[in-house]
Write a protein that holds these residues in place. Structure first.
Motif, PDB file in Angstrom:
ATOM      1  N   VAL A 304      12.625  35.031  42.169  1.00  0.00           N
ATOM      2  CA  VAL A 304      11.410  35.480  42.861  1.00  0.00           C
ATOM      3  C   VAL A 304      11.484  36.820  43.574  1.00  0.00           C
ATOM      4  O   VAL A 304      12.412  37.411  43.975  1.00  0.00           O
ATOM      5  CB  VAL A 304      11.247  34.529  44.179  1.00  0.00           C
ATOM      6  CG1 VAL A 304      10.335  35.045  45.109  1.00  0.00           C
ATOM      7  CG2 VAL A 304      11.135  32.999  43.614  1.00  0.00           C
ATOM      8  N   ARG A 305      10.311  37.479  43.493  1.00  0.00           N
ATOM      9  CA  ARG A 305      10.556  39.075  44.247  1.00  0.00           C
ATOM     10  C   ARG A 305      10.683  38.752  45.616  1.00  0.00           C
ATOM     11  O   ARG A 305      10.024  37.984  46.322  1.00  0.00           O
ATOM     12  CB  ARG A 305       9.122  39.564  43.848  1.00  0.00           C
ATOM     13  CG  ARG A 305       8.898  40.056  42.516  1.00  0.00           C
ATOM     14  CD  ARG A 305       7.918  41.230  42.505  1.00  0.00           C
ATOM     15  NE  ARG A 305       6.692  40.940  43.299  1.00  0.00           N
ATOM     16  CZ  ARG A 305       6.107  41.770  44.120  1.00  0.00           C
ATOM     17  NH1 ARG A 305       6.301  43.147  43.974  1.00  0.00           N
ATOM     18  NH2 ARG A 305       5.045  41.503  45.067  1.00  0.00           N
ATOM     19  N   ASP A 308       7.642  38.448  47.547  1.00  0.00           N
ATOM     20  CA  ASP A 308       6.915  37.349  47.674  1.00  0.00           C
ATOM     21  C   ASP A 308       7.654  36.203  48.497  1.00  0.00           C
ATOM     22  O   ASP A 308       6.971  35.339  49.237  1.00  0.00           O
ATOM     23  CB  ASP A 308       6.791  36.745  46.063  1.00  0.00           C
ATOM     24  CG  ASP A 308       5.920  37.799  45.293  1.00  0.00           C
ATOM     25  OD1 ASP A 308       5.061  38.359  45.548  1.00  0.00           O
ATOM     26  OD2 ASP A 308       6.050  37.724  43.848  1.00  0.00           O
ATOM     27  N   GLU A 311       6.538  37.049  51.878  1.00  0.00           N
ATOM     28  CA  GLU A 311       5.090  36.590  52.158  1.00  0.00           C
ATOM     29  C   GLU A 311       5.046  35.010  52.153  1.00  0.00           C
ATOM     30  O   GLU A 311       4.193  34.544  52.785  1.00  0.00           O
ATOM     31  CB  GLU A 311       4.284  37.099  50.986  1.00  0.00           C
ATOM     32  CG  GLU A 311       3.915  38.650  50.911  1.00  0.00           C
ATOM     33  CD  GLU A 311       3.132  39.101  49.617  1.00  0.00           C
ATOM     34  OE1 GLU A 311       2.848  38.108  48.546  1.00  0.00           O
ATOM     35  OE2 GLU A 311       3.095  40.201  49.347  1.00  0.00           O
ATOM     36  N   ALA A 312       5.735  34.267  51.600  1.00  0.00           N
ATOM     37  CA  ALA A 312       5.758  32.967  51.935  1.00  0.00           C
ATOM     38  C   ALA A 312       6.289  32.628  53.315  1.00  0.00           C
ATOM     39  O   ALA A 312       5.875  31.788  53.734  1.00  0.00           O
ATOM     40  CB  ALA A 312       6.870  32.175  50.774  1.00  0.00           C
ATOM     41  N   ARG A 356       7.879  27.215  48.185  1.00  0.00           N
ATOM     42  CA  ARG A 356       7.237  27.167  49.497  1.00  0.00           C
ATOM     43  C   ARG A 356       7.629  25.758  50.181  1.00  0.00           C
ATOM     44  O   ARG A 356       7.372  25.723  51.477  1.00  0.00           O
ATOM     45  CB  ARG A 356       5.573  27.084  49.098  1.00  0.00           C
ATOM     46  CG  ARG A 356       5.089  28.412  48.625  1.00  0.00           C
ATOM     47  CD  ARG A 356       3.660  28.720  48.725  1.00  0.00           C
ATOM     48  NE  ARG A 356       3.092  29.880  48.445  1.00  0.00           N
ATOM     49  CZ  ARG A 356       3.251  30.828  49.495  1.00  0.00           C
ATOM     50  NH1 ARG A 356       3.070  30.447  50.525  1.00  0.00           N
ATOM     51  NH2 ARG A 356       2.808  32.293  48.978  1.00  0.00           N
TER      52      ARG A 356
END
Length: 372
Positions: A304-305, A308, A311-312, A356
């Motif tokens: 996962v970046r 990202d 942002e999650a 998530r």
């Protein structure tokens, strides 16, 4: 465990006494809870050092039924370095012991005659190794040697130990496979973890001690370490502080939820490895051996970046982070990515927690624990 595995199984769970080192740690607490649910008798040890706040470690022990007040009671390991015990839940006993204390370990092994050991105790953290390298040698090398010696002399059937994705270092081939080289570590922490794998092989080769190393990939979840990015990011966002984003956020990590890690350890534990049939030193990779020795990746298998991931967290919190973009830190690597096909083949391992979902669990725990 899937068809085709080469692993026998340890006797019934009810007869298995397991030592978990680092039991007051993040993964250690979760693993102890799982093993207790599975019916094992578990002894946990931890030195309760001050690498991060001890209060979090004591609260983890409370989840295992150990009250801090019980740690001040007189020890009963014949004065061999033990600093108090709290019995905790049924079938769980805790001792405040440092794995670098050989005498205390010897007394503990002699008393309990463990069937299996899971060594999670270590000096963790890549960046801290730049500040205090001696701590890594003391715990991850000398301490692990003590564990190996005690397992050898007391007839332990299976030693499972935590290695790290950090051992892949400057390796640019992805996803990381256990067959890949690990000759270029990028931090002293990584070097000590590689050293642990080599030491384990020596004991498997010379003494027939069955050892399984698990290379953990960026573990996160409730009760996580406060020096790791999820803790740092969530706390900063909630307090309106700026988070530090290294390499401009252009980094990839194979974030793995703690329950998925524990599931893998629980599957491996009752299955000590046997020598690889037909093993050829000229052809085989370093994760197998003519000795009862194995090394496995254990991760999510989906990098996962970093942006990202942030942002999650923002989505779960409902607010954006203030970001300070910084260059890559010394000792860091650009990406980690686990090829877990061997663990999947031998043990049916398959992580089930989405990013998530895992972040939601962590954020909710953080807000409840810190009252924010």
């Amino acid at each position: 465990m899937r068809e085709g595995t080469v692993h026998p199984t340890i006797e019934a769970v009810q007869d298995t006494r397991v030592l978990v080192t680092g039991a007051a740690g993040f993964i250690g607490m979760h693993l102890c809870l799982r093993l207790l649910r599975d019916g094992y008798t578990v002894v946990g040890i931890d030195n309760l050092n001050h690498y991060y706040e001890v209060s979090l470690k004591l609260d983890r022990l409370r989840q295992l039924g150990v009250e801090p007040e019980s740690l001040s009671e007189a020890g009963n390991l014949d004065g061999a370095g033990e600093r108090g015990t709290g019995r905790g839940m049924q079938r769980f006993t805790f001792y405040q012991v440092d794995i670098s204390d050989r005498a205390a370990l010897e007394a503990l092994f002699a008393r309990w005659q463990f069937t299996a050991v899971v060594n999670l105790a270590a000096q963790a953290g890549v960046r801290y190794s730049l500040q205090n390298p001696a701590a890594y040698v003391e715990s991850n090398v000398s301490g692990f040697l003590n564990i190996l010696e005690c397992c050898r002399t007391h007839g332990v059937r299976h030693l499972v130990y935590a290695s790290s994705s950090s051992v892949y270092g400057l390796n640019a081939k992805t996803p990381y496979s256990e067959a890949d080289g690990i000759a270029h570590p990028a931090s002293l922490y990584a070097a000590t973890k590689k050293g642990g794998e080599l030491m384990a092989h020596v004991y498997s080769h010379l003494y027939g001690l069955a050892t399984t190393g698990l290379r953990f990939f960026t573990v996160y979840g409730p009760w996580g370490r406060p020096d790791m990015s999820p803790h740092l990011f969530v706390g900063a966002v909630l307090r309106g502080e700026t988070i530090r984003v290294f390499n401009g956020g252009d980094m990839l990590r194979d974030f793995t939820y703690v329950d998925d890690i524990v599931e893998g350890v629980a599957r491996v534990l009752p299955c000590p490895p046997e020598p690889q049939p037909g093993w050829d030193a000229c052809l085989a990779d370093a994760a197998t051996s003519s000795a009862p020795y194995r090394v496995y990746n254990i991760g999510n298998g989906a990098p996962v970046r970093l942006l990202d991931f942030i942002e999650a967290i923002e989505d779960r919190l409902g607010c954006q982070a203030l970001r300070e973009y910084l260059p890559m830190q010394p000792g860091d690597v650009y990406q980690t990515w686990a090829d877990c096909s061997r663990l999947q083949h031998d043990f049916g391992y398959s992580p089930t927690t989405s990013l998530r979902e895992g972040i939601a669990h962590f954020v909710d725990w953080y807000r409840d624990y810190y009252g924010i």
